[in-house]
Design an enzyme around this catalytic site. Sequence first.
Site, PDB file in Angstrom:
ATOM      1  N   GLU A  11       5.460  12.012  -9.000  1.00 49.11           N
ATOM      2  CA  GLU A  11       4.090  12.202  -8.564  1.00 49.11           C
ATOM      3  C   GLU A  11       3.886  13.714  -8.537  1.00 49.11           C
ATOM      4  O   GLU A  11       4.268  14.391  -7.589  1.00 49.11           O
ATOM      5  CB  GLU A  11       3.852  11.631  -7.165  1.00 49.11           C
ATOM      6  CG  GLU A  11       2.382  11.722  -6.774  1.00 49.11           C
ATOM      7  CD  GLU A  11       2.119  12.058  -5.314  1.00 49.11           C
ATOM      8  OE1 GLU A  11       1.017  11.772  -4.851  1.00 49.11           O
ATOM      9  OE2 GLU A  11       2.992  12.628  -4.625  1.00 49.11           O
ATOM     10  N   ASP A  54       7.879  11.526  -4.534  1.00 50.77           N
ATOM     11  CA  ASP A  54       6.669  12.002  -3.862  1.00 50.77           C
ATOM     12  C   ASP A  54       6.517  13.521  -4.007  1.00 50.77           C
ATOM     13  O   ASP A  54       7.492  14.263  -3.871  1.00 50.77           O
ATOM     14  CB  ASP A  54       6.811  11.637  -2.373  1.00 50.77           C
ATOM     15  CG  ASP A  54       5.534  11.823  -1.590  1.00 50.77           C
ATOM     16  OD1 ASP A  54       4.559  11.129  -1.890  1.00 50.77           O
ATOM     17  OD2 ASP A  54       5.519  12.664  -0.671  1.00 50.77           O
TER      18      ASP A  54
HETATM   19  C1  GLC Z   1       1.927  11.743  -1.617  1.00 53.76           C
HETATM   20  C2  GLC Z   1       1.655  10.337  -1.129  1.00 53.76           C
HETATM   21  C3  GLC Z   1       0.663  10.405   0.004  1.00 53.76           C
HETATM   22  C4  GLC Z   1       1.278  11.212   1.127  1.00 53.76           C
HETATM   23  C5  GLC Z   1       1.700  12.585   0.623  1.00 53.76           C
HETATM   24  C6  GLC Z   1       2.586  13.284   1.609  1.00 53.76           C
HETATM   25  O1  GLC Z   1       0.827  12.337  -2.179  1.00 53.76           O
HETATM   26  O2  GLC Z   1       1.207   9.553  -2.193  1.00 53.76           O
HETATM   27  O3  GLC Z   1       0.279   9.148   0.455  1.00 53.76           O
HETATM   28  O4  GLC Z   1       0.355  11.366   2.156  1.00 53.76           O
HETATM   29  O5  GLC Z   1       2.449  12.508  -0.566  1.00 53.76           O
HETATM   30  O6  GLC Z   1       3.844  12.697   1.626  1.00 53.76           O
END
Ligand code: GLC
Length: 574
Positions: free
Chosen positions: A295, A233
């Site tokens: 991500e 994440d």
């Molecule tokens: C990422 C996740 C999202 C979350 C954010 C904070 O972007 O995909 O859903 O709110 O991180 O952890």
Amino acid sequence: MDIAPGAPSMPTGNLRLVPVHDASPDREQQWWRSSVIYQIYPRSFRDLRGDGIGDLPGITAEIPTLAELDIDAIWLSPFYVSPQKDAGYDVADYCDVDPLFGTLEDFDNLVATAKNHGIRVIVDLVPNHCSDQHALFQAALTAPENSPARDMFIFRDGTGENGENPPNNWQSHFGGPAWTRTTNPDGTPGQWYLHLFDSSQPDFNWDNPAVHDEFERILRFWLDRGVGGFRVDVAHALIKKSGLPDWGGRADGASTEGFPGDQAPMFGQAGIHDIYRSWRKILDDYDGDRVLCAEATIDPLDRLTDWVRNDEMHQTFNFAYLHHPWNPHELRRIITTSLEAFDKVGAPTTWVLSNHDVVRHVSRFGQAEGHTRPGDGLGPEDFQPDHELGLRRARAATVLMLALPGGVYLYQGEELGLPDHTMIPHEFRQDPTFHRTDGVRVGRDGSRVPLPWVADAPSYGFSSTGKSWLPQPGLWGTHSRDIQQRNPDSTLSLYRKALKLRRELNLGHGSLAWWPEKDSEGAVAFVNGNVLAVMNMGTEPVELPEFEILCQSSPGAMAHTRLRPNRTVWMRIP
Ligand code: GLC
């Protein structure tokens, strides 16, 4: 366009092609270079325990159903102990299952069942921040300033005469300031802590080696339990520029005029890559070819590929592709630049159209021009998408995506052709984005609505008691899985067919050469191996060769030899 030298050695049926990407050599046929990974949002998948929130036993029960989709892995959004302020992305204990979702034993059962069906289980790792209820943050709050306990997080004195202003001008990704002031045990105002997301999600201090140790422990905990890897994440945010200088650009660090994303002091700092190199070594010590997927919302693409150099992560999400508009020129450009950029570092390109943070692609592609709304959700006040058009285009976009070489991510419910629920009454909204922006951004709940399994059951078969943590729209009846299973023309049948063919034809390890002849007609046309894939994004039918049809995105997509608008076809080149 001229034909580039070195045209691919495959049957081209006399098509004039422009090669962009070669097929993987045999030695590079690792599963993650062509994988299909299905994202499960546990709270909305299947609720067997009847509280209206999906759970791990619900996922285990449906593994055979998922296996029918021919996927390689499932990725589970967080199911760890959490106060659920950001739907579990606020983790209070990284090494246990929240009772909402089940137990560690349920998790082990899930991994074992998935393994029996040839499916790996990838878990979500949230290393940038935890929950304010995490024991480490609670200890930091009561510890003195400059103590080791506080140094696990980013605490600073405020500015202004009495420290009443935040330490810098950073904004939270969810709206409002990225700093919250603490209160000392004696009731006086104390230091501020940084949270790039909600105030309940304090950022860890990755300049502190103790934070590294803690996450290495967490990685090993799940690797020992047999996970296939981690989706990481906000993998671009862990290290902050020293001195935490002011920054006037967007809170997500994306480039805007005057504020290039590569200068954002909270994103993409050089030191981050050492973290992933050390994690890669840990994964490589385990058997089974386990993976890391980032991500990282980093642009441009050739900077993003730093996350997947050969000693770092295996994959990174391709957000440029996810956000492509319904425009053939733009789509071709994004596909070409993606393949070229990832090829340079020897990593697979990935493709994705939906996830739990964006409006589902059925609804995005159904939005009328001039009525698109920037941000992360659509609400009742917005101009409503055209569902029929959106579904037709979404099916076309998916079939095109599944012909591309590289890895693919699917988001639960897209195989049912689900749109966003754009009419959720505001009182049900749970996304912190809605509350932190006073409703200016409606947030992401619309893409997170519990799935429909059975058309004429309470909560469409989602929950054993008919409960659902978010209201489901009436449309769910026609989209239920049981109905689609019986219909050979359904979106579910289309996904099953295209995914099966993708594997049989080895398209994921394949090649890409453009067939530019149809560019001027609004088509996106390429050849992968001996498959010609064409999507018609224009308004007139596109004439195609009389090749055998392998797959079409909607019944009757082809009218004789002409591909109708908003459809995709795969043909076998003789
Ligand atoms: C990422 C996740 C999202 C979350 C954010 C904070 O972007 O995909 O859903 O709110 O991180 O952890």
